[in-house]
Design an enzyme around this catalytic site. Structure first.
Site, mmCIF file in Angstrom:
data_model
loop_
_atom_site.group_PDB
_atom_site.id
_atom_site.type_symbol
_atom_site.label_atom_id
_atom_site.label_comp_id
_atom_site.label_asym_id
_atom_site.label_seq_id
_atom_site.Cartn_x
_atom_site.Cartn_y
_atom_site.Cartn_z
ATOM 1 C CG HIS A 128 -10.361 35.114 22.084
ATOM 2 N ND1 HIS A 128 -9.650 34.456 21.183
ATOM 3 C CD2 HIS A 128 -9.814 35.674 22.902
ATOM 4 C CE1 HIS A 128 -8.587 34.182 21.912
ATOM 5 N NE2 HIS A 128 -8.637 35.022 22.798
ATOM 6 C CG ASN A 184 -5.973 32.537 23.908
ATOM 7 O OD1 ASN A 184 -6.247 32.697 22.618
ATOM 8 N ND2 ASN A 184 -6.104 33.546 24.890
ATOM 9 C CB CYS A 218 -7.237 37.682 21.312
ATOM 10 S SG CYS A 218 -5.588 36.853 21.998
HETATM 11 O O1 UT7 Z 1 -6.632 36.175 24.905
HETATM 12 C C1 UT7 Z 1 -6.255 37.166 25.610
HETATM 13 C C2 UT7 Z 1 -6.774 37.315 26.559
HETATM 14 N N1 UT7 Z 1 -6.420 36.484 27.750
HETATM 15 C C3 UT7 Z 1 -7.256 36.287 28.423
HETATM 16 O O2 UT7 Z 1 -8.271 36.711 28.503
HETATM 17 C C4 UT7 Z 1 -6.791 35.620 29.848
HETATM 18 C C5 UT7 Z 1 -7.503 36.310 30.892
HETATM 19 N N2 UT7 Z 1 -6.839 35.896 32.336
HETATM 20 C C6 UT7 Z 1 -7.331 34.496 33.020
HETATM 21 O O3 UT7 Z 1 -7.771 33.657 31.834
HETATM 22 C C7 UT7 Z 1 -6.920 34.164 33.938
HETATM 23 O O4 UT7 Z 1 -6.430 35.222 34.776
HETATM 24 C C8 UT7 Z 1 -5.795 33.092 34.213
HETATM 25 C C9 UT7 Z 1 -6.262 31.620 33.877
HETATM 26 C C10 UT7 Z 1 -4.404 33.611 33.662
HETATM 27 C C11 UT7 Z 1 -5.259 33.021 35.889
HETATM 28 O O5 UT7 Z 1 -6.325 32.403 36.638
HETATM 29 P P1 UT7 Z 1 -6.607 33.204 38.023
HETATM 30 O O6 UT7 Z 1 -7.849 32.535 38.674
HETATM 31 O O7 UT7 Z 1 -6.710 34.760 37.504
HETATM 32 O O8 UT7 Z 1 -5.174 32.833 38.671
HETATM 33 P P2 UT7 Z 1 -4.056 34.028 39.209
HETATM 34 O O9 UT7 Z 1 -3.380 34.511 38.183
HETATM 35 O O10 UT7 Z 1 -4.840 34.687 40.403
HETATM 36 O O11 UT7 Z 1 -3.306 33.006 40.121
HETATM 37 C C12 UT7 Z 1 -3.925 32.122 41.180
HETATM 38 C C13 UT7 Z 1 -2.874 31.302 41.651
HETATM 39 C C14 UT7 Z 1 -1.483 31.679 42.229
HETATM 40 O O12 UT7 Z 1 -0.975 31.278 43.201
HETATM 41 P P3 UT7 Z 1 -1.035 32.031 44.591
HETATM 42 O O13 UT7 Z 1 -0.176 33.196 44.388
HETATM 43 O O14 UT7 Z 1 -2.686 32.127 44.936
HETATM 44 O O15 UT7 Z 1 -0.331 31.137 45.801
HETATM 45 C C15 UT7 Z 1 -0.649 31.424 40.833
HETATM 46 O O16 UT7 Z 1 0.474 31.311 41.100
HETATM 47 O O17 UT7 Z 1 -2.691 29.954 40.829
HETATM 48 C C16 UT7 Z 1 -1.212 29.964 40.400
HETATM 49 N N3 UT7 Z 1 -0.623 29.563 39.228
HETATM 50 C C17 UT7 Z 1 -0.849 28.160 38.891
HETATM 51 N N4 UT7 Z 1 -1.014 27.178 39.679
HETATM 52 C C18 UT7 Z 1 -0.991 25.985 39.123
HETATM 53 C C19 UT7 Z 1 -0.759 30.470 38.172
HETATM 54 N N5 UT7 Z 1 -0.603 29.596 37.155
HETATM 55 C C20 UT7 Z 1 -0.615 28.098 37.647
HETATM 56 C C21 UT7 Z 1 -0.545 26.978 36.890
HETATM 57 N N6 UT7 Z 1 -0.767 26.021 37.599
HETATM 58 N N7 UT7 Z 1 -0.391 26.687 35.765
#
Ligand code: UT7
Length: 325
Positions: free
Chosen positions: A252, A282, A119
């Site tokens: 980014h 992204n 990225c």
């Molecule tokens: O470009 C390179 C750099 N990349 C980034 O900068 C990405 C950085 N990370 C992020 O943007 C975020 O961490 C994400 C968008 C990937 C995830 O958001 P989050 O708020 O950190 O969510 P999480 O991973 O903590 O997941 C929260 C919940 C989980 O469920 P439980 O365990 O709380 O029941 C996941 O299983 O959301 C669930 N979840 C989803 N639910 C519906 C994860 N993906 C999805 C989805 N739809 N697509």
């Protein structure tokens, strides 16, 4: 030689973009994986993304973006001395997709290579082109970010497949003498200790397959806010500027919440941030030039503006480029 005392400046003289034809909305994704429109918008800010068809590749999208940028710069293809393609999704393991673009642009006399910093690839590529121009070696460079991340997504992993899109953006950098415009600074960083937080689980020398993207989203998020904030402050300090001196921030585009957290941390006015994550998702190395293209087309970024680019991604790698437009 100190960057500040070099003779030539690398001025952006053209910007271009190219997106795949197919738009995939969050609603479309709910038919494919266990997700919801609300979750994607609330957690990321993404509403839709472009996904490449079989006949759209990293090099074909990159070549289209490059043609646009060249037209915009009012240059002939043969005026280009150097092509750097920032990509983590090349057409093939080799040759460099930059040479495929070179060939499709009909350029014989230039050198072309791919830059792999995921990225952050576009700011890494800008630094390399800037150095070649500043030393007088290159007059006109094409710097392209092009990606087809849809090809390395695990479409059964809802934690990653909803986050990425395909596309390409490009700029032409031209050598100017004695101008106060152009690239003012580049600051690049890498820290390989965090490789396992964001990686692709395949490759020619390990599995011999291409592999799929794997990410610890929360782990990356925390480092992204910290590293992006520090690289912005590093650029400001180096150039003796305050955050309010910057006209436009072109980050980014990974997640709107990362941009908001960074804005809060460094005291950045959110109205000055160019945001395109809602429509592109992204797009890795393509996200900054795609956002630049939009901002220029919409008449936001104008000649003389101070524009700060920043990125953070797999590796980790992160960096900034400050440009007097
Ligand atoms: O470009 C390179 C750099 N990349 C980034 O900068 C990405 C950085 N990370 C992020 O943007 C975020 O961490 C994400 C968008 C990937 C995830 O958001 P989050 O708020 O950190 O969510 P999480 O991973 O903590 O997941 C929260 C919940 C989980 O469920 P439980 O365990 O709380 O029941 C996941 O299983 O959301 C669930 N979840 C989803 N639910 C519906 C994860 N993906 C999805 C989805 N739809 N697509």
């Amino acid at each position: 030689m100190n960057q500040k005392t070099k003779l030539y400046q690398s001025v952006v003289t053209g910007v271009g973009a190219s997106l795949p034809k197919t738009i995939v909305t969050n609603k479309d994704l709910t038919k494919r994986v266990d997700t919801s429109e609300e979750w994607i918008v609330e957690r990321t800010g993404i509403q839709e993304r472009r996904i490449a068809s079989d006949d759209e590749t990293t090099s074909s999208l990159g070549a289209e973006a490059a043609k646009f940028a060249l037209k915009n710069a009012k240059l002939e293809n043969t005026d280009i001395d150097m092509i750097i393609l920032a990509t983590a999704t090349p057409d093939n393991t080799f040759p460099a997709s930059a040479t495929v673009i070179q060939s499709s642009l009909g350029i014989e006399k230039c050198y072309a290579y791919d830059m792999q910093a995921v990225c952050s690839g576009f700011v890494f590529a800008l630094e390399a082109a800037d150095n070649a121009i500043k030393t007088g070696k290159v007059k006109n460079a094409l710097v392209i970010g092009s990606e087809t991340f849809s090809r390395i997504l695990d479409w059964n992993d809802r934690g990653t497949c909803v986050l990425f899109g395909d596309g390409a953006g490009a700029v032409v950098l031209s050598s100017y003498e004695g101008s106060d415009r152009g690239i003012l600074s580049n600051h690049l960083h890498s820290d390989g200790r965090y490789g396992d937080l964001l990686y692709v689980d395949g490759g020619p020398s390990t599995t011999t397959n291409v592999g799929y993207l794997r990410m610890d989203g929360q782990g990356v998020f925390k480092h992204a806010v910290k590293n992006i904030s520090s690289v912005i402050e590093e650029a400001l300090d180096y150039n003796n500027l305050k955050v309010e001196d910057i006209d436009w921030f072109v980050p980014h585009q990974a997640n709107i919440r990362i941009l908001e957290s960074v804005a809060k941390k460094v005291g950045l006015n959110e109205d000055k941030i160019i945001v395109t994550v809602q429509k592109h998702a992204n797009t890795s190395a393509a996200s900054i030039p795609l956002a630049l293209f939009d901002a220029v087309q919409e008449g936001k970024i104008k000649k003389g503006d101070l524009v700060l680019l920043e990125a953070m991604g797999g590796g980790f790698s992160w960096g900034s480029t400050l440009i007097r437009w």
